[in-house]
Design a protein around this motif. Structure first.
Motif, PDB file in Angstrom:
ATOM      1  N   GLU A 217      40.162  26.876  48.144  1.00 43.60           N
ATOM      2  CA  GLU A 217      40.134  26.641  46.699  1.00 43.60           C
ATOM      3  C   GLU A 217      38.722  26.279  46.236  1.00 43.60           C
ATOM      4  O   GLU A 217      38.267  26.728  45.181  1.00 43.60           O
ATOM      5  CB  GLU A 217      41.117  25.517  46.356  1.00 43.60           C
ATOM      6  CG  GLU A 217      40.963  24.885  44.991  1.00 43.60           C
ATOM      7  CD  GLU A 217      41.526  25.724  43.855  1.00 43.60           C
ATOM      8  OE1 GLU A 217      41.387  25.300  42.699  1.00 43.60           O
ATOM      9  OE2 GLU A 217      42.095  26.805  44.127  1.00 43.60           O
ATOM     10  N   GLN A 218      38.029  25.503  47.042  1.00 47.65           N
ATOM     11  CA  GLN A 218      36.691  25.038  46.679  1.00 47.65           C
ATOM     12  C   GLN A 218      35.661  26.167  46.667  1.00 47.65           C
ATOM     13  O   GLN A 218      34.743  26.174  45.849  1.00 47.65           O
ATOM     14  CB  GLN A 218      36.245  23.933  47.643  1.00 47.65           C
ATOM     15  CG  GLN A 218      34.934  23.259  47.282  1.00 47.65           C
ATOM     16  CD  GLN A 218      34.637  22.076  48.171  1.00 47.65           C
ATOM     17  OE1 GLN A 218      35.519  21.570  48.881  1.00 47.65           O
ATOM     18  NE2 GLN A 218      33.404  21.606  48.145  1.00 47.65           N
ATOM     19  N   ARG A 242      48.880  22.268  44.092  1.00 49.00           N
ATOM     20  CA  ARG A 242      48.490  23.125  42.968  1.00 49.00           C
ATOM     21  C   ARG A 242      47.041  23.556  43.121  1.00 49.00           C
ATOM     22  O   ARG A 242      46.182  22.764  43.480  1.00 49.00           O
ATOM     23  CB  ARG A 242      48.677  22.382  41.641  1.00 49.00           C
ATOM     24  CG  ARG A 242      50.132  22.010  41.352  1.00 49.00           C
ATOM     25  CD  ARG A 242      50.274  21.310  40.006  1.00 49.00           C
ATOM     26  NE  ARG A 242      51.634  20.912  39.741  1.00 49.00           N
ATOM     27  CZ  ARG A 242      52.574  21.714  39.245  1.00 49.00           C
ATOM     28  NH1 ARG A 242      52.274  22.972  38.945  1.00 49.00           N
ATOM     29  NH2 ARG A 242      53.800  21.271  39.030  1.00 49.00           N
ATOM     30  N   PHE A 243      46.779  24.853  42.821  1.00 44.40           N
ATOM     31  CA  PHE A 243      45.439  25.402  42.940  1.00 44.40           C
ATOM     32  C   PHE A 243      45.133  26.265  41.718  1.00 44.40           C
ATOM     33  O   PHE A 243      46.041  26.730  41.025  1.00 44.40           O
ATOM     34  CB  PHE A 243      45.321  26.235  44.220  1.00 44.40           C
ATOM     35  CG  PHE A 243      45.634  25.462  45.477  1.00 44.40           C
ATOM     36  CD1 PHE A 243      44.695  24.612  46.022  1.00 44.40           C
ATOM     37  CD2 PHE A 243      46.873  25.566  46.093  1.00 44.40           C
ATOM     38  CE1 PHE A 243      44.973  23.881  47.181  1.00 44.40           C
ATOM     39  CE2 PHE A 243      47.161  24.855  47.237  1.00 44.40           C
ATOM     40  CZ  PHE A 243      46.209  24.003  47.780  1.00 44.40           C
ATOM     41  N   HIS A 244      43.823  26.486  41.470  1.00 44.20           N
ATOM     42  CA  HIS A 244      43.395  27.216  40.280  1.00 44.20           C
ATOM     43  C   HIS A 244      42.481  28.393  40.606  1.00 44.20           C
ATOM     44  O   HIS A 244      42.473  29.386  39.876  1.00 44.20           O
ATOM     45  CB  HIS A 244      42.678  26.268  39.309  1.00 44.20           C
ATOM     46  CG  HIS A 244      43.499  25.072  38.940  1.00 44.20           C
ATOM     47  ND1 HIS A 244      44.565  25.142  38.070  1.00 44.20           N
ATOM     48  CD2 HIS A 244      43.418  23.775  39.347  1.00 44.20           C
ATOM     49  CE1 HIS A 244      45.114  23.940  37.937  1.00 44.20           C
ATOM     50  NE2 HIS A 244      44.440  23.096  38.700  1.00 44.20           N
ATOM     51  N   ASN A 245      41.703  28.306  41.680  1.00 42.73           N
ATOM     52  CA  ASN A 245      40.714  29.347  41.979  1.00 42.73           C
ATOM     53  C   ASN A 245      41.231  30.401  42.950  1.00 42.73           C
ATOM     54  O   ASN A 245      40.602  31.446  43.106  1.00 42.73           O
ATOM     55  CB  ASN A 245      39.443  28.712  42.561  1.00 42.73           C
ATOM     56  CG  ASN A 245      38.744  27.825  41.552  1.00 42.73           C
ATOM     57  OD1 ASN A 245      38.713  28.129  40.363  1.00 42.73           O
ATOM     58  ND2 ASN A 245      38.203  26.707  42.021  1.00 42.73           N
ATOM     59  N   GLN A 247      44.697  32.769  44.228  1.00 40.82           N
ATOM     60  CA  GLN A 247      45.886  33.382  43.635  1.00 40.82           C
ATOM     61  C   GLN A 247      47.085  33.114  44.539  1.00 40.82           C
ATOM     62  O   GLN A 247      47.138  33.614  45.663  1.00 40.82           O
ATOM     63  CB  GLN A 247      45.662  34.879  43.445  1.00 40.82           C
ATOM     64  CG  GLN A 247      44.475  35.188  42.537  1.00 40.82           C
ATOM     65  CD  GLN A 247      44.297  36.665  42.285  1.00 40.82           C
ATOM     66  OE1 GLN A 247      45.273  37.388  42.038  1.00 40.82           O
ATOM     67  NE2 GLN A 247      43.062  37.137  42.335  1.00 40.82           N
ATOM     68  N   CYS A 248      48.014  32.311  44.058  1.00 43.13           N
ATOM     69  CA  CYS A 248      49.167  31.881  44.857  1.00 43.13           C
ATOM     70  C   CYS A 248      50.282  32.911  44.784  1.00 43.13           C
ATOM     71  O   CYS A 248      50.709  33.310  43.689  1.00 43.13           O
ATOM     72  CB  CYS A 248      49.653  30.519  44.379  1.00 43.13           C
ATOM     73  SG  CYS A 248      48.450  29.191  44.654  1.00 43.13           S
TER      74      CYS A 248
END
Length: 378
Positions: A217-218, A242-245, A247-248
């Motif tokens: 993610e980082q 939860r992650f944002h960067n 694609q889950c």
């Protein structure tokens, strides 16, 4: 299926959970044990089987499944359930008359089993905590430590999928009767390499900090290729990763995950803790170039078949991943090395080594009663 090999073992009682890789391991081993004419009584604890797991069991003719809702020993406040599960397991032993009891947990090793016992250490809280948090768990886990220690010392033999995991168990719980490690195996036919796409994939229990998805993610925003994450984000005890960067993809069916692995050019698992790593094995079989956490167990399993990165150095992870995305010849070389290494870890090899251990156990503890043919109803 008629037995291909003669074996003194006819029936195993095996404990398993339904949460992670132990379930996959149990089914792979069961399928391979069909060649030896060995039937498996599978005693499950934890969450109930899902539809996919039930379908998988139905494909195997040598398994009888007995389900229970009891908590696993690493869950919150489990000890009443662990005790009740012990009563249930001893009743199952009386009912099914196994030649060997194969335990995939620790606490129940101290039960007064009539059959010889093999314990397999797939992971543990103390070694997980030490790897992930660089410290040991607090006093709330003292009961766990005592119960695991008792179980390990009571088992007739203890093995694990890597020597690194056996070492970790000795470090945290002391001495026990250790057998050589037995590596896990997966079927190559289930993970065929496909046409590779410019993407990076990871897979596993997303909620588990040991997988170190946070490192991906980082660095994901720095990479020229997208990063995809497949796996369950909901923790069994509550909470969600939860992650944002990245694609889950969520929890994928095995066939869908195999398609993703077949098309991903790179598989990244910068793990802090991984006693063996079934997801990396599947990725290697599928022809992915592997980028793995630089920890003893993964070094042991993969040798020169992977690129290793320090779990706590995301800048190194980013550099290695970016280089692999741009250097096609290096990526192809690492993919070939990963697949060659992965093809060594077969269920057949795993089963052969387990059957030898089962036979050794039976020689250590001579049978005290006649094993009568019985029909099991699960």
């Amino acid at each position: 299926m008629p037995a291909t090999y003669d074996s003194p073992i006819r029936r195993l009682l095996m404990t398993t959970d339904t949460v992670g890789g132990v379930w996959t391991y149990a089914l792979d081993l069961a399928q391979a044990l069909q060649e030896y004419g060995i039937d498996l009584v599978l005693a499950t604890m934890g969450p109930p089987l899902n539809a996919q797991q039930r379908a998988d069991v139905q494909q195997l003719k040598n398994i009888s499944v007995f389900e229970s809702p009891f908590k696993l020993e690493w869950m919150e406040a489990p000890w009443d359930d662990v005790e009740a599960a012990g009563v249930w397991l001893l009743e199952l032993e009386t009912l099914t008359q196994p030649d060997v009891v194969h335990l995939n947990g620790y606490a129940h090793g101290a039960l007064p089993w009539q059959s010889p016992t093999l314990m397999v250490g797939h992971s543990c809280v103390f070694s997980w905590f030490a790897a992930v948090h660089r410290t040991l768990p607090g006093v709330a886990w003292e009961r766990y430590r005592r119960e695991v220690t008792r179980g390990l010392r009571a088992a007739d033999l203890v093995t694990a999928p890597t020597a690194a995991m056996l070492t970790a168990l000795r470090t945290h719980y002391g001495t026990f009767a250790a057998a050589p490690p037995i590596a896990n195996g997966r079927r190559a036919a289930s993970f065929p390499p496909g046409v590779k796409e410019p993407c990076i994939l990871t897979a596993g229990r997303v909620w588990d900090a040991a997988k170190n998805v946070a490192a991906l993610e980082q660095v994901a925003a720095q990479l020229s290729w997208p990063v995809f994450v497949a796996g369950e984000a909901q923790h069994p005890d509550g909470g969600e990763a939860r992650f944002h960067n990245v694609q889950c993809l969520g929890q994928l069916a095995p066939a869908d995950l195999a398609v993703w692995l077949g098309s991903a050019a790179i598989f990244a698992l910068p793990a802090r803790y991984e006693p063996f790593g079934l997801s990396a094995l599947e990725a290697g079989l599928a022809g992915c170039a592997l980028v793995l956490g630089d920890i003893p167990s993964l070094r042991e399993v993969w040798g020169d078949g992977a690129v290793f990165v320090p779990p706590d150095q995301p800048d190194v992870l980013a550099e290695v991943l970016q280089r692999l995305t741009t250097d096609a010849s290096w990526r192809a070389l690492m993919a070939r090395r990963a697949r060659a290494r992965a093809l060594q870890y077969t269920p057949e090899r795993m089963a052969q080594e387990y059957v030898a251990l089962y036979a050794r156990l039976m020689r250590m503890r001579a049978p005290e009663r006649m094993r009568l043919p019985i029909r099991l109803v699960s």
